[in-house]
Design a protein around this motif. Structure first.
Motif, PDB file in Angstrom:
ATOM      1  N   ILE A   1       6.924  10.132   8.545  1.00  0.00           N
ATOM      2  CA  ILE A   1       6.472  10.137   9.949  1.00  0.00           C
ATOM      3  C   ILE A   1       4.984  10.442  10.073  1.00  0.00           C
ATOM      4  N   ILE A   2       4.342   9.390  10.702  1.00  0.00           N
ATOM      5  CA  ILE A   2       2.829   9.812  10.902  1.00  0.00           C
ATOM      6  C   ILE A   2       2.580   9.616  12.400  1.00  0.00           C
ATOM      7  N   THR A   3       1.904  10.485  13.081  1.00  0.00           N
ATOM      8  CA  THR A   3       1.331  10.413  14.498  1.00  0.00           C
ATOM      9  C   THR A   3       0.049  10.547  14.520  1.00  0.00           C
TER      10      THR A   3
ATOM     11  N   ILE B   1      -1.823   0.803  10.581  1.00  0.00           N
ATOM     12  CA  ILE B   1      -0.932   1.451   9.651  1.00  0.00           C
ATOM     13  C   ILE B   1       0.404   1.023   9.315  1.00  0.00           C
ATOM     14  N   ALA B   2       1.258   0.496  10.406  1.00  0.00           N
ATOM     15  CA  ALA B   2       2.641   0.275  10.167  1.00  0.00           C
ATOM     16  C   ALA B   2       2.736  -0.969   9.489  1.00  0.00           C
ATOM     17  N   LYS B   3       1.635  -1.870   9.653  1.00  0.00           N
ATOM     18  CA  LYS B   3       1.704  -3.228   8.977  1.00  0.00           C
ATOM     19  C   LYS B   3       1.485  -2.930   7.558  1.00  0.00           C
ATOM     20  N   ALA B   4       0.398  -1.950   7.240  1.00  0.00           N
ATOM     21  CA  ALA B   4       0.075  -1.672   5.825  1.00  0.00           C
ATOM     22  C   ALA B   4       0.981  -1.210   5.016  1.00  0.00           C
ATOM     23  N   LEU B   5       1.938  -0.592   5.727  1.00  0.00           N
ATOM     24  CA  LEU B   5       3.143   0.350   4.817  1.00  0.00           C
ATOM     25  C   LEU B   5       4.311  -0.265   5.109  1.00  0.00           C
ATOM     26  N   GLY B   6       4.528  -1.269   5.890  1.00  0.00           N
ATOM     27  CA  GLY B   6       5.846  -1.811   6.377  1.00  0.00           C
ATOM     28  C   GLY B   6       6.440  -0.644   7.025  1.00  0.00           C
ATOM     29  N   PHE B   7       6.129  -0.038   8.044  1.00  0.00           N
ATOM     30  CA  PHE B   7       6.750   1.044   8.664  1.00  0.00           C
ATOM     31  C   PHE B   7       7.062   0.542  10.188  1.00  0.00           C
ATOM     32  N   HIS B   8       8.092   1.362  10.808  1.00  0.00           N
ATOM     33  CA  HIS B   8       8.311   0.952  12.231  1.00  0.00           C
ATOM     34  C   HIS B   8       7.355   1.521  13.213  1.00  0.00           C
ATOM     35  N   THR B   9       7.141   1.199  14.413  1.00  0.00           N
ATOM     36  CA  THR B   9       6.274   1.728  15.376  1.00  0.00           C
ATOM     37  C   THR B   9       7.073   2.340  16.348  1.00  0.00           C
ATOM     38  N   SER B  10       6.341   3.422  16.905  1.00  0.00           N
ATOM     39  CA  SER B  10       6.777   4.036  18.266  1.00  0.00           C
ATOM     40  C   SER B  10       5.607   4.280  19.279  1.00  0.00           C
ATOM     41  N   PHE B  11       5.690   3.172  20.274  1.00  0.00           N
ATOM     42  CA  PHE B  11       4.683   3.358  20.991  1.00  0.00           C
ATOM     43  C   PHE B  11       4.916   3.979  22.335  1.00  0.00           C
ATOM     44  N   GLU B  12       3.880   4.404  23.244  1.00  0.00           N
ATOM     45  CA  GLU B  12       4.252   5.093  24.629  1.00  0.00           C
ATOM     46  C   GLU B  12       4.378   3.856  25.494  1.00  0.00           C
TER      47      GLU B  12
ATOM     48  N   LEU C   1       0.910  -1.138   0.147  1.00  0.00           N
ATOM     49  CA  LEU C   1       0.197   0.204   0.147  1.00  0.00           C
ATOM     50  C   LEU C   1       0.764   1.260   0.081  1.00  0.00           C
ATOM     51  N   ARG C   2       2.091   1.225   0.444  1.00  0.00           N
ATOM     52  CA  ARG C   2       3.069   2.189   0.547  1.00  0.00           C
ATOM     53  C   ARG C   2       3.270   2.922  -0.819  1.00  0.00           C
TER      54      ARG C   2
ATOM     55  N   GLY D   1      -5.279  11.692  19.987  1.00  0.00           N
ATOM     56  CA  GLY D   1      -6.527  11.401  20.564  1.00  0.00           C
ATOM     57  C   GLY D   1      -6.613  11.012  21.610  1.00  0.00           C
ATOM     58  N   THR D   2      -7.773  11.019  22.436  1.00  0.00           N
ATOM     59  CA  THR D   2      -7.797  10.974  23.704  1.00  0.00           C
ATOM     60  C   THR D   2      -7.733   9.495  24.107  1.00  0.00           C
ATOM     61  N   VAL D   3      -7.448   9.358  25.327  1.00  0.00           N
ATOM     62  CA  VAL D   3      -7.167   7.963  25.989  1.00  0.00           C
ATOM     63  C   VAL D   3      -8.198   6.961  25.542  1.00  0.00           C
ATOM     64  N   GLY D   4      -8.021   5.806  25.186  1.00  0.00           N
ATOM     65  CA  GLY D   4      -8.715   4.774  24.801  1.00  0.00           C
ATOM     66  C   GLY D   4      -9.326   4.914  23.332  1.00  0.00           C
ATOM     67  N   VAL D   5      -9.196   5.885  22.819  1.00  0.00           N
ATOM     68  CA  VAL D   5      -9.911   6.199  21.317  1.00  0.00           C
ATOM     69  C   VAL D   5      -9.474   5.017  20.291  1.00  0.00           C
ATOM     70  N   GLY D   6      -8.416   4.559  20.249  1.00  0.00           N
ATOM     71  CA  GLY D   6      -7.872   3.675  19.361  1.00  0.00           C
ATOM     72  C   GLY D   6      -6.684   3.790  18.685  1.00  0.00           C
ATOM     73  N   LYS D   7      -5.824   4.587  19.261  1.00  0.00           N
ATOM     74  CA  LYS D   7      -4.474   5.051  18.819  1.00  0.00           C
ATOM     75  C   LYS D   7      -3.475   3.726  18.577  1.00  0.00           C
ATOM     76  N   SER D   8      -3.532   3.067  19.622  1.00  0.00           N
ATOM     77  CA  SER D   8      -2.288   1.915  19.317  1.00  0.00           C
ATOM     78  C   SER D   8      -2.874   0.888  18.386  1.00  0.00           C
ATOM     79  N   THR D   9      -4.335   0.775  18.342  1.00  0.00           N
ATOM     80  CA  THR D   9      -4.571  -0.015  17.076  1.00  0.00           C
ATOM     81  C   THR D   9      -4.450   0.322  15.747  1.00  0.00           C
ATOM     82  N   MET D  10      -4.673   1.595  15.853  1.00  0.00           N
ATOM     83  CA  MET D  10      -4.344   2.335  14.474  1.00  0.00           C
ATOM     84  C   MET D  10      -3.034   2.114  14.294  1.00  0.00           C
ATOM     85  N   THR D  11      -1.994   2.669  15.198  1.00  0.00           N
ATOM     86  CA  THR D  11      -0.825   2.583  14.815  1.00  0.00           C
ATOM     87  C   THR D  11      -0.248   1.251  14.244  1.00  0.00           C
ATOM     88  N   LYS D  12      -0.760   0.106  14.680  1.00  0.00           N
ATOM     89  CA  LYS D  12      -0.184  -1.284  14.445  1.00  0.00           C
ATOM     90  C   LYS D  12      -0.778  -1.289  13.192  1.00  0.00           C
TER      91      LYS D  12
END
Ligand SMILES: Nc1ncnc2c1ncn2[C@@H]1O[C@H](COP(=O)(O)OP(=O)(O)O)[C@@H](O)[C@H]1O
Ligand SMILES: Nc1ncnc2c1ncn2[C@H]1C[C@H](O)[C@@H](COP(=O)(O)O)O1
Length: 223
Positions: A14-16, A32-43, A3-4, A19-30
């Protein structure tokens, strides 16, 4: 074709995700990273030495926690650029000051002196012409009820024990904050328009939107 390549997203992007706590950031991070073959940076929530203490006593620990988060995010920022980009980041550095530190200062759970010390450090580190901004900030929005349900379902004890008014206040502040956010291009997504847990394919239209925002801000980002 991945897809990239299909959507012509730069490999150093770099895509950041904000959103508020619990909205789904981590789920979205994983996703997008999988779809683009990108690295992740998690809290790092599990190994944060202040987070549990902070939820138990905001006044005592809010300054310590903000300094900790600022240092962690700055290190992550440095890592992403040193590695040449190609990252999806779970939460932006802008939210630390624009949402969390400000909210605790306004509510009296961070003293004015601590807030002043924190913001002057933040400004010196981040608000300089040398600080690289992400290519796009994806802002996830949704109803406060849906988000509180997700916080409860996820089940982090410290968050479950926090009064609902805390999440309601944060939700309200996020809505105001994003309206005047100008530090980098923004893509707004409503969580009722996709379900990445149920449908993996929902990621493709999101990638197409990311590509469109990056393309239309190309000249701005190169400046
Ligand atoms: N589309 C969805 N539908 C239902 N629950 C979801 C969905 N996306 C994420 N969740 C759940 O909501 C909770 C919070 O998501 P998470 O990605 O951890 O949010 P954040 O990183 O913004 O705090 C998690 O339990 C996650 O599994
Ligand atoms: N800057 C912050 N101040 C206070 N609390 C913060 C800050 N950044 C993150 N947090 C908290 C909120 C959550 O309890 C966890 C992780 O956030 P999440 O949105 O679930 O990724 O840390």
């Amino acid at each position: 074709m991945n897809l990239r390549t299909k959507y012509n997203i730069p490999e150093d992007a770099i895509i950041t995700i904000a959103g508020t706590v619990g909205v789904g950031k981590s789920t979205m991070t994983k996703s997008i990273a999988k779809a683009l073959g990108f690295h992740t940076s998690f809290e790092n929530v599990d190994h944060n030495p202040y987070l549990n203490k902070f939820y138990a006593d905001f006044e005592r620990w809010s300054f310590h926690l903000q300094i900790y988060f600022l240092a962690e995010r700055f290190k992550e920022q440095k890592r992403m650029y040193e590695q040449g980009g190609g990252f999806v980041q779970d939460r932006s550095i802008y939210e630390d000051t624009g949402i969390f530190a400000k909210m605790h200062a306004d509510k009296g759970t961070m003293t004015p002196v601590d807030y002043e010390t924190y913001t002057s450090l933040f400004d010196a580190m981040v608000m300089t012409p040398f600080f690289p901004h992400p290519h796009v900030l994806i802002y996830l929005e949704g109803s406060v009820d849906d988000i509180i349900d997700r916080i409860q379902e996820r089940g982090r004890e410290m968050e479950q024990q926090t009064p609902l008014t805390y999440w309601e206040e944060m939700h309200k502040r996020y809505e105001t904050w994003i309206e005047s956010f100008t530090s980098c291009p923004v893509l707004r997504l409503n969580i009722s328009d996709y379900d990445l847990l149920a449908n993996e394919d929902d990621i493709e239209p999101i990638i197409a939107k990311i590509a469109a925002v990056i393309e239309s801000n190309k000249s701005v980002h190169q400046l």
